[in-house]
Design a protein around this motif. Structure first.
Motif, PDB file in Angstrom:
ATOM      1  N   ILE A  98      52.293  71.105  49.721  1.00 60.66           N
ATOM      2  CA  ILE A  98      50.990  71.580  49.255  1.00 60.66           C
ATOM      3  C   ILE A  98      49.954  70.499  49.509  1.00 60.66           C
ATOM      4  CG2 ILE A  98      49.692  72.207  47.178  1.00 60.66           C
ATOM      5  CD1 ILE A  98      52.619  72.977  46.085  1.00 60.66           C
ATOM      6  N   MET A  99      48.788  70.893  50.007  1.00 61.95           N
ATOM      7  CA  MET A  99      47.711  69.930  50.239  1.00 61.95           C
ATOM      8  C   MET A  99      46.798  69.865  49.039  1.00 61.95           C
ATOM      9  SD  MET A  99      46.359  70.711  54.058  1.00 61.95           S
ATOM     10  CE  MET A  99      44.806  69.830  54.005  1.00 61.95           C
ATOM     11  N   GLU A 100      46.479  68.670  48.613  1.00 66.04           N
ATOM     12  CA  GLU A 100      45.568  68.534  47.490  1.00 66.04           C
ATOM     13  C   GLU A 100      44.584  67.386  47.723  1.00 66.04           C
ATOM     14  OE1 GLU A 100      46.727  68.219  43.096  1.00 66.04           O
ATOM     15  OE2 GLU A 100      47.945  69.860  43.874  1.00 66.04           O
ATOM     16  N   ARG A 101      43.308  67.706  47.585  1.00 66.93           N
ATOM     17  CA  ARG A 101      42.297  66.655  47.671  1.00 66.93           C
ATOM     18  C   ARG A 101      42.480  65.717  46.491  1.00 66.93           C
ATOM     19  NH1 ARG A 101      36.922  67.910  48.737  1.00 66.93           N
ATOM     20  NH2 ARG A 101      36.585  65.918  47.738  1.00 66.93           N
ATOM     21  N   ASP A 102      42.266  64.449  46.723  1.00 67.52           N
ATOM     22  CA  ASP A 102      42.353  63.502  45.626  1.00 67.52           C
ATOM     23  C   ASP A 102      41.162  62.563  45.672  1.00 67.52           C
ATOM     24  OD1 ASP A 102      42.947  61.547  43.773  1.00 67.52           O
ATOM     25  OD2 ASP A 102      45.096  61.592  44.202  1.00 67.52           O
ATOM     26  N   GLU A 103      40.389  62.601  44.608  1.00 65.28           N
ATOM     27  CA  GLU A 103      39.170  61.777  44.507  1.00 65.28           C
ATOM     28  C   GLU A 103      39.510  60.290  44.605  1.00 65.28           C
ATOM     29  OE1 GLU A 103      35.836  63.105  43.532  1.00 65.28           O
ATOM     30  OE2 GLU A 103      36.898  64.773  44.488  1.00 65.28           O
ATOM     31  N   HIS A 104      40.727  59.987  44.227  1.00 59.33           N
ATOM     32  CA  HIS A 104      41.224  58.621  44.245  1.00 59.33           C
ATOM     33  C   HIS A 104      41.204  58.057  45.675  1.00 59.33           C
ATOM     34  CE1 HIS A 104      43.756  55.399  42.717  1.00 59.33           C
ATOM     35  NE2 HIS A 104      44.494  55.517  43.791  1.00 59.33           N
ATOM     36  N   TYR A 105      41.420  58.941  46.647  1.00 65.24           N
ATOM     37  CA  TYR A 105      41.470  58.505  48.040  1.00 65.24           C
ATOM     38  C   TYR A 105      40.117  58.718  48.709  1.00 65.24           C
ATOM     39  CZ  TYR A 105      46.468  58.365  47.287  1.00 65.24           C
ATOM     40  OH  TYR A 105      47.701  58.075  46.807  1.00 65.24           O
ATOM     41  N   GLN A 106      39.356  57.664  48.715  1.00 65.90           N
ATOM     42  CA  GLN A 106      38.057  57.715  49.369  1.00 65.90           C
ATOM     43  C   GLN A 106      37.931  56.537  50.325  1.00 65.90           C
ATOM     44  OE1 GLN A 106      34.891  57.878  46.487  1.00 65.90           O
ATOM     45  NE2 GLN A 106      35.079  60.094  46.398  1.00 65.90           N
ATOM     46  N   CYS A 107      37.475  56.842  51.515  1.00 67.49           N
ATOM     47  CA  CYS A 107      37.270  55.759  52.472  1.00 67.49           C
ATOM     48  C   CYS A 107      35.841  55.234  52.345  1.00 67.49           C
ATOM     49  CB  CYS A 107      37.549  56.257  53.888  1.00 67.49           C
ATOM     50  SG  CYS A 107      36.353  57.462  54.469  1.00 67.49           S
ATOM     51  N   ALA A 108      35.503  54.286  53.184  1.00 66.92           N
ATOM     52  CA  ALA A 108      34.165  53.672  53.124  1.00 66.92           C
ATOM     53  C   ALA A 108      33.057  54.700  53.348  1.00 66.92           C
ATOM     54  CB  ALA A 108      34.080  52.548  54.146  1.00 66.92           C
ATOM     55  N   LYS A 109      33.358  55.733  54.152  1.00 71.21           N
ATOM     56  CA  LYS A 109      32.352  56.757  54.438  1.00 71.21           C
ATOM     57  C   LYS A 109      32.135  57.684  53.239  1.00 71.21           C
ATOM     58  CE  LYS A 109      33.038  57.872  59.041  1.00 71.21           C
ATOM     59  NZ  LYS A 109      33.599  58.873  59.955  1.00 71.21           N
ATOM     60  N   CYS A 110      33.213  58.032  52.556  1.00 66.97           N
ATOM     61  CA  CYS A 110      33.141  58.983  51.445  1.00 66.97           C
ATOM     62  C   CYS A 110      32.633  58.337  50.172  1.00 66.97           C
ATOM     63  CB  CYS A 110      34.519  59.560  51.154  1.00 66.97           C
ATOM     64  SG  CYS A 110      35.197  60.494  52.503  1.00 66.97           S
ATOM     65  N   ASN A 111      32.907  57.080  50.012  1.00 65.62           N
ATOM     66  CA  ASN A 111      32.564  56.379  48.778  1.00 65.62           C
ATOM     67  C   ASN A 111      31.171  55.745  48.895  1.00 65.62           C
ATOM     68  OD1 ASN A 111      32.357  54.793  46.535  1.00 65.62           O
ATOM     69  ND2 ASN A 111      34.345  53.809  46.781  1.00 65.62           N
ATOM     70  N   LYS A 112      30.226  56.345  48.195  1.00 64.82           N
ATOM     71  CA  LYS A 112      28.837  55.879  48.283  1.00 64.82           C
ATOM     72  C   LYS A 112      28.680  54.444  47.797  1.00 64.82           C
ATOM     73  CE  LYS A 112      27.057  59.250  45.822  1.00 64.82           C
ATOM     74  NZ  LYS A 112      28.180  60.211  45.630  1.00 64.82           N
ATOM     75  N   ASP A 113      29.584  54.065  46.892  1.00 61.66           N
ATOM     76  CA  ASP A 113      29.464  52.726  46.301  1.00 61.66           C
ATOM     77  C   ASP A 113      30.273  51.669  47.057  1.00 61.66           C
ATOM     78  OD1 ASP A 113      27.953  53.875  44.244  1.00 61.66           O
ATOM     79  OD2 ASP A 113      29.774  54.463  43.202  1.00 61.66           O
ATOM     80  N   TYR A 114      30.789  52.047  48.210  1.00 58.11           N
ATOM     81  CA  TYR A 114      31.651  51.125  48.930  1.00 58.11           C
ATOM     82  C   TYR A 114      30.882  49.885  49.391  1.00 58.11           C
ATOM     83  CZ  TYR A 114      35.628  49.592  51.685  1.00 58.11           C
ATOM     84  OH  TYR A 114      36.706  48.891  52.170  1.00 58.11           O
ATOM     85  N   ILE A 115      31.459  48.738  49.135  1.00 58.66           N
ATOM     86  CA  ILE A 115      30.845  47.473  49.566  1.00 58.66           C
ATOM     87  C   ILE A 115      31.769  46.796  50.564  1.00 58.66           C
ATOM     88  CG2 ILE A 115      30.032  45.206  48.842  1.00 58.66           C
ATOM     89  CD1 ILE A 115      29.815  46.647  45.955  1.00 58.66           C
ATOM     90  N   ILE A 116      31.275  46.569  51.748  1.00 57.25           N
ATOM     91  CA  ILE A 116      32.103  45.910  52.761  1.00 57.25           C
ATOM     92  C   ILE A 116      32.077  44.395  52.549  1.00 57.25           C
ATOM     93  CG2 ILE A 116      32.363  45.405  55.214  1.00 57.25           C
ATOM     94  CD1 ILE A 116      31.447  48.236  55.798  1.00 57.25           C
TER      95      ILE A 116
END
Ligand code: ZN
Length: 116
Positions: A98-116
């Motif tokens: 079964i496929m399930e989206r998980d908010e826990h898994y966010q990459c740099a593009k998806c996560n607005k607060d991502y700091i490189i």
């Protein structure tokens, strides 16, 4: 190729799936799930950190676990890796994963607060 009998985790780097799996017998046994024994971070440090020079959560990622009770696999994924997630699910017998989206898994593009 089939992934039946395996759990794992993956990264999607430049459109390519980097999948790490182990047989259910070697999975970590939790209360509800059998899980790949290593974290994304640990796999990233060991295999990719030196090559890509970013943190483990920079690229889209996901995980495939096995539900002991339901006897089904669940694939958790980053929403921008839907195509790759679908490809992985297709490697399990019909209806077993079964496929399930998980908010826990966010990459740099998806996560607005991502700091490189
Ligand atoms: Zn993403």
């Amino acid at each position: 190729m089939t992934l039946d009998g395996k759990v794992g985790l993956f990264f999607v780097i430049d459109g390519r799936i980097k999948l790490h799996t182990c047989p259910l017998a070697e999975a970590e046994i939790g209360e509800r799930f059998r899980n790949y024994p290593e974290s994304h971070d640990a796999v990233w440090q060991r295999k990719y950190a030196n090559k890509y020079h970013v943190d483990y959560d920079y690229f889209p990622r996901g995980r495939i676990v096995y539900n002991n009770t339901a006897k089904l696999y669940t694939l958790y994924y980053d929403s921008c890796a839907t195509k790759e997630a679908t490809e992985l699910v297709a490697q399990y017998p019909n209806g077993k994963c079964i496929m399930e989206r998980d908010e826990h898994y966010q990459c740099a593009k998806c996560n607005k607060d991502y700091i490189i």
